[in-house]
Design a protein around this motif. Structure first.
Motif, PDB file in Angstrom:
ATOM      1  N   SER B  67      32.377  68.736  70.918  1.00 37.04           N
ATOM      2  CA  SER B  67      33.244  69.058  69.785  1.00 37.04           C
ATOM      3  C   SER B  67      32.886  68.174  68.586  1.00 37.04           C
ATOM      4  CB  SER B  67      34.700  68.848  70.186  1.00 37.04           C
ATOM      5  OG  SER B  67      34.886  67.519  70.609  1.00 37.04           O
ATOM      6  N   LEU B  68      31.698  67.623  68.615  1.00 36.09           N
ATOM      7  CA  LEU B  68      31.270  66.731  67.542  1.00 36.09           C
ATOM      8  C   LEU B  68      30.585  67.498  66.402  1.00 36.09           C
ATOM      9  CD1 LEU B  68      32.218  64.458  69.135  1.00 36.09           C
ATOM     10  CD2 LEU B  68      29.880  63.700  69.561  1.00 36.09           C
ATOM     11  N   VAL B  69      30.887  67.059  65.195  1.00 37.05           N
ATOM     12  CA  VAL B  69      30.215  67.621  64.020  1.00 37.05           C
ATOM     13  C   VAL B  69      29.704  66.442  63.190  1.00 37.05           C
ATOM     14  CG1 VAL B  69      30.499  68.909  61.885  1.00 37.05           C
ATOM     15  CG2 VAL B  69      31.676  69.650  63.950  1.00 37.05           C
ATOM     16  N   GLY B  70      28.448  66.493  62.838  1.00 34.93           N
ATOM     17  CA  GLY B  70      27.865  65.381  62.091  1.00 34.93           C
ATOM     18  C   GLY B  70      27.984  65.529  60.589  1.00 34.93           C
ATOM     19  N   LEU B  71      28.019  64.400  59.915  1.00 35.81           N
ATOM     20  CA  LEU B  71      27.979  64.383  58.456  1.00 35.81           C
ATOM     21  C   LEU B  71      27.027  63.262  58.069  1.00 35.81           C
ATOM     22  CD1 LEU B  71      28.908  64.951  55.559  1.00 35.81           C
ATOM     23  CD2 LEU B  71      30.851  63.438  55.969  1.00 35.81           C
ATOM     24  N   VAL B  72      26.034  63.596  57.292  1.00 35.49           N
ATOM     25  CA  VAL B  72      25.044  62.583  56.928  1.00 35.49           C
ATOM     26  C   VAL B  72      25.045  62.367  55.418  1.00 35.49           C
ATOM     27  CG1 VAL B  72      22.620  61.932  57.034  1.00 35.49           C
ATOM     28  CG2 VAL B  72      23.613  63.310  58.864  1.00 35.49           C
ATOM     29  N   LEU B  97      37.929  69.618  65.480  1.00 34.13           N
ATOM     30  CA  LEU B  97      36.696  68.975  65.921  1.00 34.13           C
ATOM     31  C   LEU B  97      36.685  67.515  65.494  1.00 34.13           C
ATOM     32  CD1 LEU B  97      34.424  71.978  64.998  1.00 34.13           C
ATOM     33  CD2 LEU B  97      35.192  71.290  67.264  1.00 34.13           C
ATOM     34  N   VAL B  98      35.649  66.821  65.897  1.00 37.05           N
ATOM     35  CA  VAL B  98      35.563  65.393  65.630  1.00 37.05           C
ATOM     36  C   VAL B  98      34.352  65.102  64.749  1.00 37.05           C
ATOM     37  CG1 VAL B  98      35.175  63.154  66.705  1.00 37.05           C
ATOM     38  CG2 VAL B  98      36.717  64.793  67.786  1.00 37.05           C
ATOM     39  N   LEU B  99      34.570  64.320  63.715  1.00 34.14           N
ATOM     40  CA  LEU B  99      33.498  64.052  62.776  1.00 34.14           C
ATOM     41  C   LEU B  99      32.709  62.784  63.103  1.00 34.14           C
ATOM     42  CD1 LEU B  99      32.719  65.156  59.675  1.00 34.14           C
ATOM     43  CD2 LEU B  99      33.294  62.775  59.262  1.00 34.14           C
ATOM     44  N   VAL B 100      31.395  62.935  63.093  1.00 37.78           N
ATOM     45  CA  VAL B 100      30.522  61.780  63.263  1.00 37.78           C
ATOM     46  C   VAL B 100      29.867  61.501  61.920  1.00 37.78           C
ATOM     47  CG1 VAL B 100      28.362  60.986  64.262  1.00 37.78           C
ATOM     48  CG2 VAL B 100      30.043  62.143  65.695  1.00 37.78           C
ATOM     49  N   LEU B 101      30.012  60.267  61.464  1.00 36.00           N
ATOM     50  CA  LEU B 101      29.458  59.933  60.156  1.00 36.00           C
ATOM     51  C   LEU B 101      28.194  59.098  60.286  1.00 36.00           C
ATOM     52  CD1 LEU B 101      29.796  59.805  57.028  1.00 36.00           C
ATOM     53  CD2 LEU B 101      31.007  57.657  57.399  1.00 36.00           C
TER      54      LEU B 101
END
Lengths: 344, 344
Positions: B67-72, B97-101
């Motif tokens: 459920s991870l979504v990345g943000l770069v 969902l869960v945000l990964v930064l």
DNA sequence: GTTAATGTGGGAAACGATTTCCCATCACGA
DNA sequence: TCGTGATGGGAAATCGTTTCCCACATTAAC
């Protein structure tokens, strides 16, 4: 290859070793276990050749711990939080970990929800930033959630939340505001108006209390000061200031308990045709980097925001496992700049 | 209980059903399968009673998707990125969902590293923000990494990176800058100085080109304009401006290709004793929210940053799976404010 | 020259969910 | 009464790693 995944099994097979051995090699030698030089070489090279990428979910499941570290803030667009976040991010990446960002939008129960999600992902640690409302129920729930997070082996640190039972990096809001007040009194101000933010936020409250206590020490009657409560945001500051001016005030100096509100205050005053600092001085708190180029430049209390983020991250990512909560006190430095001057 | 974990097995046992049934209930009925009302109730209630929290790692492993979504982004402390990030965060959380930064610090290879980590975690999607240097090698590597990410079922969207083979939300930098130039020419300016940022950044380049093309259209010779290259940051703008003024310029208007640099420029000019806009007009690009309270207020091109973040997230979180990359064009609105005025 | 100690590698059981089979059971119509 | 579906539920395989434990050497010690 076509379908995308290369598993450790395939690497092992290609290298002609067992799964166990392959795992041992790729984990960088599990403690005391030795693997023959030749095999080690065979495994690493075929891992590289196949483009092996370990499945993080499988690793987390097996190890019962992931490489995720949580960061919880109210609003990432707020420069206060983004500054702290920058510090946290930096340390987390330095440790080779992955940052999960949760934002609460200042909703009471949201932190617990985020913490539960982190628990579900077996996150290694979490950094909670920003004072929360002192709402008893949600604080209790959060405390429970933190306790569970700990029981699962996770570590917790807070920034600016002295209330919670966890390692904390906390500015000395009281002392900073008091020192600021002294300096302003020194400038000749006697009558202040306060933009206090929500009155159940510990940070806001401490800054207000510190300011008031310095006034009392100086023999000024805190009760006689005007106090406006409102959002901790730029627009909150704007609105509070409008209200304040409409009501009328004798204050010669306006203290907003954070820079963001002070910015709103200056904007409101400009729109109302009030000169800053000519007719009214304005002071803030935080020294937000992005707001340093304001004109007039803000008199404020400088907090090392990014460093605070780094420190909080270090607290939870460091080696030593302390049993009792540590508290890192952060000193704020008063900066007298253009937005305040002696009253005429 | 003491050790912390409640598994689905325990829930099933407590409810007196099998693992399979418990899973079916908690997954909200797998497609056509029905579960008896009474059992459903028994399972949910004992899940609640036991405080069951699914193990996200186990779920990801079984489903082969997390459920991870990345943000770069390059730097979360930069208000441009934090604004976009706010939009992305919002949508991601809205979808549960869960945000990964991940932050690159503007280092060339970093994006690929982050993307690999996301791949390893079986992230659902990733949003890449910010134009990158057009360094051929790292672009190629990134493209490869994106391709692999896709092959694993992940979706990719970019903000301001028209180069990459993925869904993109991109401001029309060329048109925006051109329109700004026209308006400035209209004000009477003929000679411009440009703070161009790093010249291998697509965003910077497009804005410069747009500006130049409008000058050409107006019959002004772009070559005669002063151009300074430097960091895309506030300090970069400050330094470039100092250099520019030291060298001397006949420009009546300074165009910084983003607001952050424009802010640095204004600061430098103030320190040099140059009046803005009295002696020199200054214009920026982006309309960073936090910088709207600058004095003089910046003439700039407004971009709906937060909305762009939301759109990018929608692109990648939405239902439909498009096969060819979509491009959302964002229009920038020129805002003439106090920092520019007709030259004297 | 047995025995013990040490070093290396493999086999197989976790880890906690999902999901695919497959088996009861029940109702219904012929 | 006997199929014949339909329906609800369980057993077990699976996902990719880690890690415990055992087997086999090789060497050291007595």
């Amino acid at each position: 290859m076509s379908s995308g995944y290369v598993t450790l099994g395939q690497v092992a097979e290609a290298a002609g070793v067992s799964l166990a051995t392959a795992s041992r090699v790729l984990n960088g030698s599990t403690s005391t276990r030795q693997v023959g030089e030749e095999l080690r070489e065979r495994v690493t090279s075929s891992a590289r050749a196949l483009g092996y990428l370990p499945n993080a979910s499988a690793q987390s499941l097996a190890r019962n711990s992931s490489s995720l570290v949580g960061l919880v803030v109210h609003d990432i667009a707020d420069p206060y939080f983004s500054s702290v976040a920058a510090g946290v991010t930096q340390m987390v990446e330095e440790h080779g970990l992955v940052l999960v960002l949760g934002t609460t939008d200042r909703a009471p129960g949201k932190e617990s929800t985020i913490l539960a999600a982190l628990r579900s992902h077996r996150a290694k640690a979490v950094v909670l930033v920003g004072s929360r409302s002192t709402d008893a129920e949600s604080t209790e729930q959060l405390t429970r959630e933190i306790e569970m997070f700990r029981q699962q082996g996770g570590r917790v640190a807070c920034v600016s939340q002295p209330v919670l039972p966890a390692d904390t990096v906390c500015p000395d809001n009281h002392a900073g505001a008091a020192e600021l007040a002294r300096r302003l009194i020194e400038q000749g101000h006697r009558k202040f108006a306060l933009l206090a933010g929500p009155n159940n936020l510990s940070t806001a409250r401490e800054r207000m209390d510190g300011f008031h206590s310095a006034l009392a020490t100086a023999g000024l009657e805190p009760d006689h000061q005007d106090v406006m409560h409102g959002d901790f945001t730029r627009d909150g500051g704007y609105a509070s200031t409008e209200r304040l001016m409409k009501l009328g005030t004798e204050a010669t100096c306006l203290f907003a308990v954070n820079d963001v509100m002070a910015t709103g205050a200056i904007a409101a005053l400009r729109d109302l045709g009030v000169q800053v600092p000519g007719q009214l001085s304005v002071a803030g708190f935080d020294d937000i980097p992005t707001l340093r180029d304001l004109t007039p430049s803000l008199t404020t209390v400088r907090l090392p925001l990014e460093q605070m983020g780094r420190q909080a991250a270090e607290l939870v990512l460091g080696e030593e496992e302390h049993d009792e909560p540590r508290l890192i006190d952060v000193h704020g430095e008063v900066l007298i700049r253009e937005s305040t001057r002696p009253p005429t």
